[in-house]
Design a protein around this motif. Sequence first.
Motif, PDB file in Angstrom:
ATOM      1  N   LEU A 193       0.819  -1.205   0.000  1.00  0.00           N
ATOM      2  CA  LEU A 193       0.000   0.000   0.000  1.00  0.00           C
ATOM      3  C   LEU A 193       0.853   1.255   0.000  1.00  0.00           C
ATOM      4  O   LEU A 193       0.479   2.276  -0.605  1.00  0.00           O
ATOM      5  CB  LEU A 193      -0.953  -0.002   1.205  1.00  0.00           C
ATOM      6  N   ASN A 194       2.018   1.208   0.653  1.00  0.00           N
ATOM      7  CA  ASN A 194       2.916   2.356   0.644  1.00  0.00           C
ATOM      8  C   ASN A 194       3.318   2.729  -0.783  1.00  0.00           C
ATOM      9  O   ASN A 194       3.324   3.903  -1.169  1.00  0.00           O
ATOM     10  CB  ASN A 194       4.160   2.053   1.480  1.00  0.00           C
ATOM     11  N   ALA A 195       3.641   1.726  -1.594  1.00  0.00           N
ATOM     12  CA  ALA A 195       4.025   1.988  -2.978  1.00  0.00           C
ATOM     13  C   ALA A 195       2.861   2.581  -3.766  1.00  0.00           C
ATOM     14  O   ALA A 195       3.032   3.545  -4.538  1.00  0.00           O
ATOM     15  CB  ALA A 195       4.511   0.699  -3.639  1.00  0.00           C
ATOM     16  N   HIS A 196       1.664   2.037  -3.576  1.00  0.00           N
ATOM     17  CA  HIS A 196       0.502   2.543  -4.311  1.00  0.00           C
ATOM     18  C   HIS A 196       0.081   3.929  -3.817  1.00  0.00           C
ATOM     19  O   HIS A 196      -0.361   4.766  -4.618  1.00  0.00           O
ATOM     20  CB  HIS A 196      -0.655   1.550  -4.175  1.00  0.00           C
ATOM     21  N   LEU A 197       0.209   4.180  -2.523  1.00  0.00           N
ATOM     22  CA  LEU A 197      -0.090   5.502  -1.992  1.00  0.00           C
ATOM     23  C   LEU A 197       0.867   6.537  -2.574  1.00  0.00           C
ATOM     24  O   LEU A 197       0.458   7.652  -2.948  1.00  0.00           O
ATOM     25  CB  LEU A 197      -0.001   5.478  -0.464  1.00  0.00           C
ATOM     26  N   THR A 198       2.136   6.180  -2.670  1.00  0.00           N
ATOM     27  CA  THR A 198       3.117   7.081  -3.274  1.00  0.00           C
ATOM     28  C   THR A 198       2.763   7.369  -4.732  1.00  0.00           C
ATOM     29  O   THR A 198       2.851   8.515  -5.199  1.00  0.00           O
ATOM     30  CB  THR A 198       4.525   6.468  -3.185  1.00  0.00           C
ATOM     31  N   HIS A 199       2.339   6.337  -5.457  1.00  0.00           N
ATOM     32  CA  HIS A 199       1.935   6.529  -6.851  1.00  0.00           C
ATOM     33  C   HIS A 199       0.713   7.451  -6.942  1.00  0.00           C
ATOM     34  O   HIS A 199       0.646   8.322  -7.815  1.00  0.00           O
ATOM     35  CB  HIS A 199       1.628   5.167  -7.491  1.00  0.00           C
ATOM     36  N   ALA A 200      -0.244   7.280  -6.028  1.00  0.00           N
ATOM     37  CA  ALA A 200      -1.429   8.148  -6.026  1.00  0.00           C
ATOM     38  C   ALA A 200      -1.047   9.602  -5.782  1.00  0.00           C
ATOM     39  O   ALA A 200      -1.578  10.523  -6.430  1.00  0.00           O
ATOM     40  CB  ALA A 200      -2.422   7.665  -4.963  1.00  0.00           C
ATOM     41  N   LEU A 201      -0.109   9.842  -4.850  1.00  0.00           N
ATOM     42  CA  LEU A 201       0.327  11.206  -4.570  1.00  0.00           C
ATOM     43  C   LEU A 201       1.077  11.790  -5.766  1.00  0.00           C
ATOM     44  O   LEU A 201       0.956  12.984  -6.061  1.00  0.00           O
ATOM     45  CB  LEU A 201       1.215  11.228  -3.328  1.00  0.00           C
ATOM     46  N   ALA A 202       1.847  10.962  -6.457  1.00  0.00           N
ATOM     47  CA  ALA A 202       2.579  11.440  -7.628  1.00  0.00           C
ATOM     48  C   ALA A 202       1.634  11.792  -8.760  1.00  0.00           C
ATOM     49  O   ALA A 202       1.798  12.814  -9.435  1.00  0.00           O
ATOM     50  CB  ALA A 202       3.575  10.376  -8.086  1.00  0.00           C
ATOM     51  N   ARG A 203       0.618  10.982  -8.969  1.00  0.00           N
ATOM     52  CA  ARG A 203      -0.314  11.185 -10.076  1.00  0.00           C
ATOM     53  C   ARG A 203      -1.437  12.147  -9.698  1.00  0.00           C
ATOM     54  O   ARG A 203      -2.140  12.653 -10.563  1.00  0.00           O
ATOM     55  CB  ARG A 203      -0.899   9.840 -10.482  1.00  0.00           C
ATOM     56  N   GLU A 204      -1.639  12.373  -8.395  1.00  0.00           N
ATOM     57  CA  GLU A 204      -2.729  13.186  -7.864  1.00  0.00           C
ATOM     58  C   GLU A 204      -4.085  12.618  -8.278  1.00  0.00           C
ATOM     59  O   GLU A 204      -5.026  13.344  -8.605  1.00  0.00           O
ATOM     60  CB  GLU A 204      -2.577  14.660  -8.288  1.00  0.00           C
ATOM     61  N   GLU A 205      -4.153  11.302  -8.228  1.00  0.00           N
ATOM     62  CA  GLU A 205      -5.391  10.586  -8.529  1.00  0.00           C
ATOM     63  C   GLU A 205      -5.597   9.483  -7.496  1.00  0.00           C
ATOM     64  O   GLU A 205      -4.632   8.937  -6.960  1.00  0.00           O
ATOM     65  CB  GLU A 205      -5.347   9.970  -9.927  1.00  0.00           C
ATOM     66  N   ALA A 206      -6.859   9.131  -7.262  1.00  0.00           N
ATOM     67  CA  ALA A 206      -7.188   8.136  -6.241  1.00  0.00           C
ATOM     68  C   ALA A 206      -7.030   6.706  -6.729  1.00  0.00           C
ATOM     69  O   ALA A 206      -6.858   5.782  -5.921  1.00  0.00           O
ATOM     70  CB  ALA A 206      -8.623   8.357  -5.761  1.00  0.00           C
ATOM     71  N   SER A 207      -7.086   6.481  -8.044  1.00  0.00           N
ATOM     72  CA  SER A 207      -7.140   5.111  -8.565  1.00  0.00           C
ATOM     73  C   SER A 207      -5.952   4.236  -8.161  1.00  0.00           C
ATOM     74  O   SER A 207      -6.149   3.047  -7.857  1.00  0.00           O
ATOM     75  CB  SER A 207      -7.309   5.120 -10.082  1.00  0.00           C
ATOM     76  N   PRO A 208      -4.707   4.742  -8.119  1.00  0.00           N
ATOM     77  CA  PRO A 208      -3.620   3.860  -7.678  1.00  0.00           C
ATOM     78  C   PRO A 208      -3.796   3.396  -6.230  1.00  0.00           C
ATOM     79  O   PRO A 208      -3.455   2.257  -5.899  1.00  0.00           O
ATOM     80  CB  PRO A 208      -2.374   4.736  -7.831  1.00  0.00           C
ATOM     81  N   LEU A 209      -4.337   4.264  -5.383  1.00  0.00           N
ATOM     82  CA  LEU A 209      -4.567   3.885  -3.994  1.00  0.00           C
ATOM     83  C   LEU A 209      -5.651   2.818  -3.898  1.00  0.00           C
ATOM     84  O   LEU A 209      -5.513   1.825  -3.159  1.00  0.00           O
ATOM     85  CB  LEU A 209      -4.945   5.118  -3.178  1.00  0.00           C
ATOM     86  N   VAL A 210      -6.727   2.992  -4.644  1.00  0.00           N
ATOM     87  CA  VAL A 210      -7.800   1.988  -4.650  1.00  0.00           C
ATOM     88  C   VAL A 210      -7.254   0.659  -5.146  1.00  0.00           C
ATOM     89  O   VAL A 210      -7.557  -0.406  -4.583  1.00  0.00           O
ATOM     90  CB  VAL A 210      -8.973   2.464  -5.530  1.00  0.00           C
ATOM     91  N   ALA A 211      -6.420   0.696  -6.181  1.00  0.00           N
ATOM     92  CA  ALA A 211      -5.824  -0.533  -6.708  1.00  0.00           C
ATOM     93  C   ALA A 211      -4.951  -1.213  -5.664  1.00  0.00           C
ATOM     94  O   ALA A 211      -4.946  -2.451  -5.550  1.00  0.00           O
ATOM     95  CB  ALA A 211      -5.003  -0.216  -7.970  1.00  0.00           C
TER      96      ALA A 211
END
Length: 550
Positions: free
Chosen positions: A270-288
Amino acid sequence: MGLEDKWHKNETIYSMDVETFYDSDGDGVGDFQGLIDRLGYLSRLGVSCIWLLPFYETPNLDNGYDIADYYQVDSRLGTLGDFVEFTHEARARGIRVIIDMVVNHTSDQHPWFQAARRDPDSPYRDYYVWTDEPAQAPDKDTFFPGEEEDVWNYDEVAEAYYYHRFYRFQPDLNLRNPDVREEIRKILGFWLELGVSGFRVDAATLMIDQKGDLPPLEEPHSVLKEMKSFVRSREGDAVLLAEADDAPDELEAYFGEDGNEMDLLLNFVLNAHLTHALAREEASPLVAGLERLPDVSGTGQWANFLRNYDELNVGRLSGGARAEVFETFGPEERMRIYGRGLRRRLAPMLEGDPDRIELAYSLLFALPGTPIIVSGDEIGMGEDLSLPGRNAVRTPLHWSDDPNAGFSNGDPDDLVRGIIDEGPFSYEHVNVAAQRAEQNSLLDRMSRLIGTRKECPSLGWGAHTVLATDSDSVFANRYDWEENTVVTVHNLAADTATVPLDLGDPDDPLHRLVGAGEHTRRDDGRVAVELGGYEYCWLRVGAEHATRHW
């Protein structure tokens, strides 16, 4: 097991390295007396559990993870008496202490290894993993590509090769050996007697992996289950937090059956996906990322984090997502390490914007699991990329704009690591004293978030649901526990967003807990939440305060 026995479900853990926290005697190294002196700071921040990085006797070639004596405190940091005084003072302030337990390997200076290498007939020889023919052993990669070339190292005294997945000065222990497992139990028992509330189990995945050319463990997880059984037999509410950086479909096994293994797992996925969400400024990576995790609500809990003292590991992301994170948060090669991670602090990754940093931490606190803060992130410290490797994020805490950032009154040349003294993240601009004096500083906001999280046991105990929104940038989720419901909504982007949410009975009152977002009831009964750029909002649905029927 009752609520009190699962105290970790509603805590905020503060991760810290004693040597970089506060120096009480002017020798340039933080120590336990300095930590005791500054416990009031942690209490005021709202921290309820401290995780200490290794503080044992060590040659200190890998930030203390090369242990030479499990029963002694590194003399630079103090004495066993100082440690006991620290745990006593922490407990008096309602703060629990968990400590790093590094038993995948030792230092090559440990007496066990020295005895093992000198005498092939020594009982300690089988404490480690040896071979005469490393080429015939199963192929394994070193954990530090570019720094170590092989997992086997030839020892001239032993006239044999020993196995190490980390650095060559950290020989792996042979966990098939029952005598080694007994040693581990003794070590755990010793520190439990000195007042700790649990252990962070270092390299748990490597502990249960096949080592060298030894046969695999018949039941790999038995090592971790034995640790849990022993710890609980000594202290009924002691916890084990595992560093288990494994494939998502392997993670559930670390909790065991009916919770008979680990209590918490560091949530690398989840840490990796949360970082991706913050980089992209979108929620979808976090949901994934949430969808990749197994449901462990019946057996254990995740330990969520934004940063730690190692690299920010995004190796679990796809190649395209990893490249996107590197481009956004690590555009320079010197910011990256091992091909999988970033050696940066959170604040400079988010350009020092307190609103973005606060949003990131609110999001962290709103995810299912126990949140972890790394010392210094509560004030938005930066990194020092001139330092080698992981040390870039391991600089002393900035207490004030006094010399040495108020960390030490010693000679600057004697400091354990240099103070960040240039740029927007220098100690003159980022320090505890200045933020204590400033209303609505990042430190003030972090304290408010920690307090709010503590007031919401639903986040630790409740059923978690991701709520659908019609905005790419907005993440919303909900917790339900008995008669308590908490909803959090986060806008990861700079543009204003308004999202309608179906929160059930339109007659239920809504109470804002924290955050600047606005909410209104619509004619169709749904709740419209309006969030400015990087804003968030936590709402309690129904009762104004959390309730529980005992």
